[in-house]
Design an enzyme around this catalytic site. Structure first.
Site, PDB file in Angstrom:
ATOM      1  CG  HIS A 179      62.978  72.557  63.079  1.00 58.69           C
ATOM      2  ND1 HIS A 179      61.972  72.243  63.967  1.00 58.69           N
ATOM      3  CD2 HIS A 179      62.524  72.152  61.857  1.00 58.69           C
ATOM      4  CE1 HIS A 179      60.978  71.667  63.327  1.00 58.69           C
ATOM      5  NE2 HIS A 179      61.282  71.603  62.042  1.00 58.69           N
ATOM      6  CG  ASN A 183      57.031  69.026  63.490  1.00 56.59           C
ATOM      7  OD1 ASN A 183      58.129  69.479  63.783  1.00 56.59           O
ATOM      8  ND2 ASN A 183      56.558  69.077  62.261  1.00 56.59           N
TER       9      ASN A 183
END
Length: 484
Positions: free
Chosen positions: A56, A129
Site C-alpha cells: 500500500h 480493500n
C-alpha cells in the site's frame, strides 16, 4: 527585504543570514564544517522520506465525516453508531497494494480502503480493500505472498512465474484472483469503487451480547471500471490519475460518498454455516445475511499537506473502540500485530501522537519516551500502573467480551476447504462479455509464465470452479485441461 516579511530561520529558530552561499574558505572553498545551517539542511534532506510502506505504498487520502442513518445500538455500543444523525469526523486513505510509491494508479491491483474514525471514545480504524475477500486466509503466508508481488531479487523485474506459482499452490486465492482479473480489477476512479472491511469482526452491545459482522461501503457514485487499454494508456500518460481525480473532485465541491451497510450473523451460526465465517477468502451470502444500512460516509476536505496527512497516516485493524472487537479470523489475528509493528518501524513509536493520527478524545497512557516525542512526555506524573497516586486506571466496563476457544495448540488449517464454489458462482454471475474479458485478462497475465506445469496447475483450479472457466483459459494458452 521589507520589515513585515517573515525571516527565514534555522530549525532551532535562529535567523538565517545567507541561504544562497555556504561558508567556505575563500571563494573557491573548501566548505567549512562550521556551517551548521548547511549541515542541518543536508542532514534533514537525507531524512525527508520515511521508509515507504511494504504494501500500500502509493496512496491518496481525504478528510470527511460519517453520519449514522439507522439505529443499530441493539447490536453495538460503539459510540460512533450511538444515535441517528450523529456525525463522526474521519480520514480515508486509498491505495494500490503491490506497487512502489511511484507506481501507476491504474494498474490491475486490489485497492486499499482504510478509514480512521475519530470517535469520542478513541480512534477506530477499519482497514480493508475494495474487494470482500483476500488471496490468503492465514497471516503466516502473507510475507511469502507479498514477495511474489514484488521484484525478482536478481533481475529487479516483476515476476509472473512467482505470482502464478504461488497462486497455483494456494487454491484459496482463486476467489480473489477471479475478482482481480475481472473488470473490478481496474476501477475507473477511487470514487467509483466499493470498499469492504473484508474480515469478520465482533460487535458487542451495552448488555454484553455479541454478533459477528462484516462491513460493506457501497459507492453512491456507482461502480465504474476502466477498459484495459484505457488503464494502460493512463498508466503511461498520467500515473497519478486516481490521486488527481480525487483531489480535484473534492476541490470542486463534488464530494464522494459511500453508504455503509453491515451483514450481521448470530454468534452460534459460526459453528453451522456452510463456509467458515472467519475465512477471509470467502463471503457470506447476502441471501443468508442481508445488508443492513448503518450510515453514510462523505469526503469533503482535501489534505493541506500530503506528507503530514496521507503519508504519515497510520492505520491498524487492531485500533478498536468499545463495542467493536476482533474475531478468530486467522488473517485478521496476524494483522492485529503486523500493522502496528510496521508503523512503529516506519513512522516511530509515537506515531499515534502525530496530528493526523491523534485521537480527538483524551489520551491517558503510561507510555513514555521514544523517538519524536512531541508533547511533554507525561511531565512529572506517575509513570506506572497500578499506582496509589491517582493515575489513570482500568475500567472493567470496557473489558472485551469473551468467545469460546478449544482444541490442541497446533499448526492447523481451517476445517473448510471448498475453494471452488464461490469463484465458480462468481464466474457464472458474469455476463458473457464480462467472462470473455476475464478470460482474456487471465490468459494475458499467464502467457509470460515460463513453466507449463504452473499453468496447468492453475488451469486445474479454474476448471474445478467451473469447467467452462478452465477450458477457455486452457484454449487461450494453447494447453490441455489437466487430467484428474
Amino acid at each position: 527585504m521589507s520589515e513585515d516579511k517573515k525571516k527565514l530561520t534555522t530549525s532551532w529558530g535562529a535567523p538565517v543570514g545567507d541561504n544562497q552561499n555556504s561558508i567556505t574558505a575563500g571563494s573557491r572553498g573548501p566548505t567549512l564544517i562550521q556551517d551548521v545551517h548547511l549541515l542541518e539542511k543536508l542532514a534533514h534532506f537525507n531524512r525527508e522520506r520515511v521508509p515507504e510502506r511494504v504494501v500500500h505504498a502509493k496512496g491518496a487520502g481525504a478528510h470527511g465525516y460519517f453520519e449514522v442513518t439507522q439505529d443499530l445500538t441493539s447490536y453495538t455500543k460503539a459510540s460512533l453508531f450511538a444515535e441517528v444523525g450523529k456525525r463522526t469526523p474521519l480520514f480515508v486513505r486509498f491505495s494500490t497494494v503491490a506497487g512502489e510509491n511511484g507506481s501507476s494508479d491504474t494498474v490491475r491491483d486490489p485497492r486499499g480502503f482504510a478509514v480512521k474514525f475519530y470517535t469520542d471514545e478513541g480512534n477506530y480504524d477499519l482497514v480493508g480493500n475494495n474487494t470482500p475477500v483476500f488471496f490468503i486466509r492465514d497471516a503466516i503466508k502473507f510475507p511469502d505472498f507479498i514477495h511474489t508481488q514484488k521484484r525478482h531479487p536478481q533481475t529487479h523485474l516483476k515476476n509472473p512465474n512467482a505470482v502464478w506459482d504461488f497462486w497455483s499452490l494456494s487454491p484459496e486465492s482463486l476467489h480473489q484472483v477471479t475478482i482481480l482479473m475481472s473488470d473490478r480489477g481496474l476501477p475507473a476512479t477511487l470514487r467509483h469503487m466499493h470498499g469492504f472491511g473484508s474480515h469478520t469482526f465482533k460487535w458487542v452491545n451495552a448488555e454484553g451480547q455479541g454478533v459477528w459482522v462484516k462491513y460493506h461501503f457501497k459507492t453512491e457514485q456507482g461502480v465504474q471500471n476502466l477498459a484495459p487499454e484505457v488503464a494502460a494508456k493512463l498508466a503511461a500518460d498520467n500515473p497519478d490519475y486516481h490521486t488527481e481525480d480525487l483531489f480535484h473532485a473534492i476541490d470542486q465541491g463534488d464530494f464522494p460518498s459511500w453508504k455503509l451497510s453491515v451483514q450481521i450473523m448470530p454468534l452460534e451460526d459460526a459453528d453451522s454455516y456452510r463456509f467458515d465465517p472467519f475465512d477471509v477468502t470467502k463471503v457470506w451470502s447476502q441471501k443468508d445475511y442481508p445488508l443492513i444500512e448503518v450510515g453514510r460516509m462523505v469526503l469533503d476536505r482535501n489534505p493541506e499537506n500530503y506528507f503530514a496527512e496521507v503519508e504519515q497516516a497510520t492505520f491498524s485493524p487492531g485500533t478498536f473502540v468499545p463495542g467493536i472487537e476482533a474475531s478468530p479470523d486467522k488473517m485478521l489475528q496476524g494483522r492485529l500485530f503486523a500493522y502496528g509493528d510496521a508503523h512503529r518501524y516506519r513512522v516511530g513509536a509515537n506515531h499515534q501522537s502525530l496530528p493526523i493520527n491523534r485521537p480527538h478524545s483524551e489520551v491517558n497512557t503510561y507510555q513514555r519516551d521514544g523517538q519524536m516525542r512531541a508533547d511533554n512526555n507525561g511531565g512529572g506524573s506517575v509513570y506506572y500502573e497500578p499506582n496509589s497516586a491517582g493515575g489513570p486506571a482500568e475500567s472493567a466496563a470496557h473489558k472485551t467480551s469473551p468467545y469460546e476457544v478449544g482444541g490442541a495448540a497446533d499448526s492447523v488449517a481451517y476445517d473448510h476447504n471448498d475453494h471452488y464454489t464461490q469463484p465458480g458462482d462468481l464466474y457464472r454471475l458474469l455476463s458473457e462479455e464480462e467472462r470473455t474479458r476475464l478470460v482474456q485478462t487471465i490468459v494475458g497475465a499467464m502467457q509470460p509464465v515460463e513453466s507449463d506445469e504452473i499453468k496447468r496447475r492453475q488451469i486445474g483450479h479454474f476448471y474445478q470452479a467451473d469447467p467452462e472457466y478452465g477450458i477457455r483459459i486452457a484454449e487461450g494458452l494453447g494447453l490441455s485441461i489437466p487430467e484428474e
